[in-house]
Design an enzyme around this catalytic site. Structure first.
Site, PDB file in Angstrom:
ATOM      1  N   LYS A 189      29.791  43.856  33.545  1.00 35.78           N
ATOM      2  CA  LYS A 189      30.232  42.715  32.464  1.00 35.78           C
ATOM      3  C   LYS A 189      29.305  41.403  32.691  1.00 35.78           C
ATOM      4  O   LYS A 189      28.817  40.567  31.722  1.00 35.78           O
ATOM      5  CB  LYS A 189      31.456  42.643  32.966  1.00 35.78           C
ATOM      6  CG  LYS A 189      32.840  43.259  32.346  1.00 35.78           C
ATOM      7  CD  LYS A 189      33.992  43.634  32.719  1.00 35.78           C
ATOM      8  CE  LYS A 189      34.649  45.060  32.101  1.00 35.78           C
ATOM      9  NZ  LYS A 189      36.804  44.446  32.914  1.00 35.78           N
ATOM     10  N   GLN A 194      40.484  40.541  36.604  1.00 29.39           N
ATOM     11  CA  GLN A 194      39.661  42.538  36.143  1.00 29.39           C
ATOM     12  C   GLN A 194      41.283  42.950  36.975  1.00 29.39           C
ATOM     13  O   GLN A 194      41.105  42.510  37.968  1.00 29.39           O
ATOM     14  CB  GLN A 194      38.439  42.822  37.356  1.00 29.39           C
ATOM     15  CG  GLN A 194      37.914  44.256  37.620  1.00 29.39           C
ATOM     16  CD  GLN A 194      37.974  44.518  35.928  1.00 29.39           C
ATOM     17  OE1 GLN A 194      36.460  43.569  34.992  1.00 29.39           O
ATOM     18  NE2 GLN A 194      37.494  45.698  35.352  1.00 29.39           N
ATOM     19  N   ASP A 204      39.724  38.568  27.076  1.00 28.71           N
ATOM     20  CA  ASP A 204      40.354  40.596  27.364  1.00 28.71           C
ATOM     21  C   ASP A 204      41.330  40.918  26.716  1.00 28.71           C
ATOM     22  O   ASP A 204      42.105  41.831  26.483  1.00 28.71           O
ATOM     23  CB  ASP A 204      40.602  40.487  29.095  1.00 28.71           C
ATOM     24  CG  ASP A 204      39.910  42.303  29.646  1.00 28.71           C
ATOM     25  OD1 ASP A 204      39.266  42.541  28.663  1.00 28.71           O
ATOM     26  OD2 ASP A 204      40.376  42.312  30.444  1.00 28.71           O
TER      27      ASP A 204
END
Ligand code: NDP
Length: 283
Positions: A54, A98, A121
């Site tokens: 990412k 994450q 996200d």
């Protein structure tokens, strides 16, 4: 019949080029560059690899990124404290935590600390609530990538029978909601679904989000269906990842199909970049 490939790699490349232009446009207006803060807690090698991918993708399009690492034994308070600090940091436009977090942490509560305007996200309860309400907010990257891929191939969802296999918070449920918002008639299947093959056979649009290698074969698929395979599975003795769909048999029946790899995976990262620049544009 041999299905047309839904080439996530190529579409993701196009989206990256678009994001790069949007970043350049921000800079031209003397706005600060978008910056993604990636929070990595513990030492899960897969998480390390995902965050690395990412960050690298951010670099390609001019988005700054910084990884904030916390040890596996981090307390709930310290994890939430870091999020609060990143919320206050004006140079940070997007925050990514994450998944998965070490099991002693309450992941839902950590995610809930992310300010909605930075939740690129899209999996905090506030962003998921906005999706249910049909309000503008950030949508989780893999579901968004799936719908974007269908859009870019001109596949209309209105009135179609869509079946999603899998009901996770990051994938199955939000992709079902996105398709519902586009007027598909949606069925969600899971591990307790009875006669799964019969339900799958009704699908005009099938999204596999299970995590079981090749569990959906061609004979379970309606001729002409659009097949989106989000699964990534390691199979001992085989190189590379395989999807939840048995590609070779499915491609003979489907009209469109995503490959694994090169389908949904690249779209996920492209949507993270797109959400991150959007957060900066909105800020
Ligand atoms: P989860 O394990 O969180 O969810 C799996 C879902 O599949 C559950 O809802 C489960 O049902 C259902 N399920 C399990 N077994 C069966 C079965 N035999 N029949 C029907 N349903 C079943 O997985 P994720 O949603 O996180 O991920 C799914 C897949 O997508 C994985 O392969 C993952 O690697 C991949 N993935 C890919 C991404 C990408 O960028 N391409 C991003 C995220 C995930 P129940 O709820 O009843 O347990």
């Amino acid at each position: 019949m041999s299905a047309t490939l839904l080439d996530g790699q190529a579409i993701a490349r196009t989206i990256r080029a678009e994001v790069k232009e949007r970043v350049a446009a921000l800079l031209q207006r003397d706005r600060p560059a978008p910056k993604l803060a990636a929070v990595l807690i513990g030492d899960n090698p897969a998480s390390e690899a995902y965050v690395g991918m990412k960050s690298k993708a951010c670099g390609w399009v001019g988005i700054q990124s910084e990884t904030y690492r916390l040890p596996a034994e981090t307390s709930q308070r310290d994890a939430e404290g870091l999020i609060e600090r990143l919320n206050r940091d004006e140079t940070v436009t997007g925050i990514l935590v994450q998944h998965p977090l070490p099991s002693h942490l309450n992941e839902i509560e950590v995610l809930a600390r992310i300010h909605p305007s930075k939740d690129v996200d899209g999996i905090s309860r506030s962003s998921l609530g906005a999706l249910v309400n049909g309000e503008s907010g950030f949508v989780s990257c893999t579901p968004l990538g799936i719908v974007e891929l269908l859009d870019r191939y001109g596949i209309d969802l209105k009135g179609k029978r869509a079946v999603v296999v899998g009901r996770s918070i990051i994938l199955g449920k939000p992709v079902a909601l996105l398709m519902l918002n586009r007027h598909a008639t949606v069925t969600i299947c899971h591990s307790r679904t009875i006669n799964l093959a019969d339900v799958i056979r009704e699908a005009d649009i099938l999204v596999a989000a299970v995590g079981r290698a090749e569990m959906i074969s061609g004979e379970m698929i309606k001729p002409g269906a659009v097949v989106v395979d989000a699964g990534y599975n390691r199979v001992p003795g085989r190189t590379g990842d395989v999807g939840d769909v048995h590609f070779e048999s499915a491609k003979e029946v489907a009209s469109y199909i995503t490959p694994v790899p090169g389908g949904v995976g690249p779209m996920t990262i492209a949507m993270l970049l797109s959400n991150t620049v959007l957060a900066a544009e909105r800020s």
